[in-house]
Enzyme design. Sequence first.
Site, PDB file in Angstrom:
ATOM      1  N   SER A  67       6.896  -0.814  10.177  1.00 48.38           N
ATOM      2  CA  SER A  67       5.523  -0.666   9.688  1.00 48.38           C
ATOM      3  C   SER A  67       5.378   0.738   9.110  1.00 48.38           C
ATOM      4  O   SER A  67       5.999   1.684   9.612  1.00 48.38           O
ATOM      5  CB  SER A  67       4.551  -0.856  10.856  1.00 48.38           C
ATOM      6  OG  SER A  67       3.316  -0.251  10.565  1.00 48.38           O
ATOM      7  N   MET A 127       0.852  -1.201   0.000  1.00 48.87           N
ATOM      8  CA  MET A 127       0.000   0.000   0.000  1.00 48.87           C
ATOM      9  C   MET A 127       0.883   1.245   0.000  1.00 48.87           C
ATOM     10  O   MET A 127       0.433   2.339   0.353  1.00 48.87           O
ATOM     11  CB  MET A 127      -0.929  -0.010   1.211  1.00 48.87           C
ATOM     12  CG  MET A 127      -1.899  -1.194   1.176  1.00 48.87           C
ATOM     13  SD  MET A 127      -3.419  -0.943   2.105  1.00 48.87           S
ATOM     14  CE  MET A 127      -2.794  -0.668   3.730  1.00 48.87           C
ATOM     15  N   HIS A 174       9.610  -3.518   3.268  1.00 47.72           N
ATOM     16  CA  HIS A 174       9.175  -3.731   1.878  1.00 47.72           C
ATOM     17  C   HIS A 174      10.383  -3.974   0.975  1.00 47.72           C
ATOM     18  O   HIS A 174      10.359  -4.823   0.093  1.00 47.72           O
ATOM     19  CB  HIS A 174       8.441  -2.492   1.338  1.00 47.72           C
ATOM     20  CG  HIS A 174       7.151  -2.182   2.028  1.00 47.72           C
ATOM     21  ND1 HIS A 174       6.998  -1.090   2.847  1.00 47.72           N
ATOM     22  CD2 HIS A 174       5.955  -2.815   2.020  1.00 47.72           C
ATOM     23  CE1 HIS A 174       5.758  -1.053   3.303  1.00 47.72           C
ATOM     24  NE2 HIS A 174       5.104  -2.086   2.825  1.00 47.72           N
ATOM     25  N   LYS A 203       5.399 -10.008   9.235  1.00 47.34           N
ATOM     26  CA  LYS A 203       4.900  -9.040  10.226  1.00 47.34           C
ATOM     27  C   LYS A 203       3.365  -9.120  10.299  1.00 47.34           C
ATOM     28  O   LYS A 203       2.765  -9.132  11.353  1.00 47.34           O
ATOM     29  CB  LYS A 203       5.380  -7.644   9.819  1.00 47.34           C
ATOM     30  CG  LYS A 203       4.573  -6.474  10.298  1.00 47.34           C
ATOM     31  CD  LYS A 203       4.985  -6.090  11.679  1.00 47.34           C
ATOM     32  CE  LYS A 203       4.303  -4.874  12.249  1.00 47.34           C
ATOM     33  NZ  LYS A 203       3.297  -4.189  11.531  1.00 47.34           N
ATOM     34  N   GLY A 262       5.237  -9.970   3.947  1.00 41.78           N
ATOM     35  CA  GLY A 262       5.992  -9.913   5.195  1.00 41.78           C
ATOM     36  C   GLY A 262       5.300 -10.738   6.277  1.00 41.78           C
ATOM     37  O   GLY A 262       4.069 -10.708   6.399  1.00 41.78           O
ATOM     38  N   HIS A 285       9.110   1.052   3.403  1.00 41.90           N
ATOM     39  CA  HIS A 285      10.201   1.105   4.382  1.00 41.90           C
ATOM     40  C   HIS A 285      11.112  -0.093   4.120  1.00 41.90           C
ATOM     41  O   HIS A 285      10.877  -0.869   3.173  1.00 41.90           O
ATOM     42  CB  HIS A 285       9.646   1.114   5.812  1.00 41.90           C
ATOM     43  CG  HIS A 285       8.647   0.016   6.074  1.00 41.90           C
ATOM     44  ND1 HIS A 285       8.991  -1.314   6.120  1.00 41.90           N
ATOM     45  CD2 HIS A 285       7.301   0.064   6.269  1.00 41.90           C
ATOM     46  CE1 HIS A 285       7.912  -2.032   6.365  1.00 41.90           C
ATOM     47  NE2 HIS A 285       6.864  -1.225   6.444  1.00 41.90           N
ATOM     48  N   GLU A 286      12.112  -0.265   4.971  1.00 40.74           N
ATOM     49  CA  GLU A 286      13.105  -1.324   4.758  1.00 40.74           C
ATOM     50  C   GLU A 286      12.467  -2.710   4.686  1.00 40.74           C
ATOM     51  O   GLU A 286      12.998  -3.614   4.040  1.00 40.74           O
ATOM     52  CB  GLU A 286      14.165  -1.299   5.871  1.00 40.74           C
ATOM     53  CG  GLU A 286      15.150  -0.145   5.756  1.00 40.74           C
ATOM     54  CD  GLU A 286      15.959  -0.170   4.450  1.00 40.74           C
ATOM     55  OE1 GLU A 286      16.303  -1.256   3.964  1.00 40.74           O
ATOM     56  OE2 GLU A 286      16.219   0.936   3.905  1.00 40.74           O
TER      57      GLU A 286
HETATM   58  O1  PAF Z   1       0.049  -5.653   3.614  1.00 40.03           O
HETATM   59  C1  PAF Z   1      -0.403  -4.775   2.848  1.00 40.03           C
HETATM   60  O2  PAF Z   1       0.246  -3.785   2.560  1.00 40.03           O
HETATM   61  C2  PAF Z   1      -1.816  -4.922   2.295  1.00 40.03           C
HETATM   62  O3  PAF Z   1      -2.651  -5.523   3.208  1.00 40.03           O
HETATM   63  C3  PAF Z   1      -1.847  -5.648   0.949  1.00 40.03           C
HETATM   64  C4  PAF Z   1      -1.369  -7.078   1.060  1.00 40.03           C
HETATM   65  C5  PAF Z   1      -1.006  -4.901  -0.063  1.00 40.03           C
HETATM   66  C6  PAF Z   1      -3.299  -5.679   0.427  1.00 40.03           C
HETATM   67  O4  PAF Z   1      -3.819  -4.399   0.266  1.00 40.03           O
END
Ligand code: PAF
Length: 286
Positions: free
Chosen positions: A187, A32, A39, A151, A149, A36-37
């Site tokens: 997060s 979304m 991702h 997390k 993740g 951050h690190e």
């Molecule tokens: O973890 C997330 O960022 C969201 O829940 C996802 C998997 C992209 C779905 O919108």
Amino acid sequence: MTLQTIVETAALDAFRLSLFSGGKKLAFVPTMGALHEGHLALVKQARQNADSVIVSIFVNPTQFGPGEDFNRYPRTLTEDARMLAEAGCDAVFLPNIATIYPEDFQTWIHNESLENQLCGASRPGHFRGVLTVVLKLFNLVRPDVAYFGKKDYQQWRLIEKMVADLNVPLKVIGSETVREPDGLAMSSRNRYLKPEQRPAAVAISRGVKAAVEKYKAGELGSQVLISTVAKEIALQPAIAVEYLTIREQISLAPVGDSIKGPAVILLAARLGDLRLIDNMELNPSA
Ligand code: PAF
């Protein structure tokens, strides 16, 4: 490498086709944004295991409940694109709302057993929104492998289950949680933490870590491990625990009094306006 920005599904199809014709493996990281690190670790892992990596950024309205932070969810597209290009991502998919939810949209994905448990208990409809958007993104991107993740442990397990139950033709990989040096799980919402809230937030991972250490030292009693976490958190009056539990890793079923197989400590807590989640796996030594 230049990062391709893709908005329209026809451009996405063309990108997909260019790989397909070369027999290349495509890895997908749905996000979304507000990267951050954590991702970037997914992107780097994807990069190592596939020929091409695509990331989607879509702030999915249907996974936010009334009163949740959909409107103020951080949107940092320019910075996200820079980070993705640096991490070796090939393309970023930025679908329009009408691509994902056309006006006559009617069909939703549910996990009837687990969607109202754990995070789903306080966020009704959240996992319906997550599973639906993730399946749509899978169908649009058609990756060979997708990274999530750990997390968001329940999210990862529910997506794995959806893929298995609905025979979605791709592999789902869960990647280890990336933490700040003080232990806080990364997060997108950590940017809302006020400096004075930090010590309380950090107590969560410290408590869970203490329980993991006890488990590694041979403690299998689930109540003892839960109390270990609870005691550490109780020292922080600003934290209100929403749930704190130990579940089986794959099914997320409760473990009973004594832990017998791979398990996971899961918790969610409120700290002011923020909702924090964390977890750590308990893996029996071989
Ligand atoms: O973890 C997330 O960022 C969201 O829940 C996802 C998997 C992209 C779905 O919108």
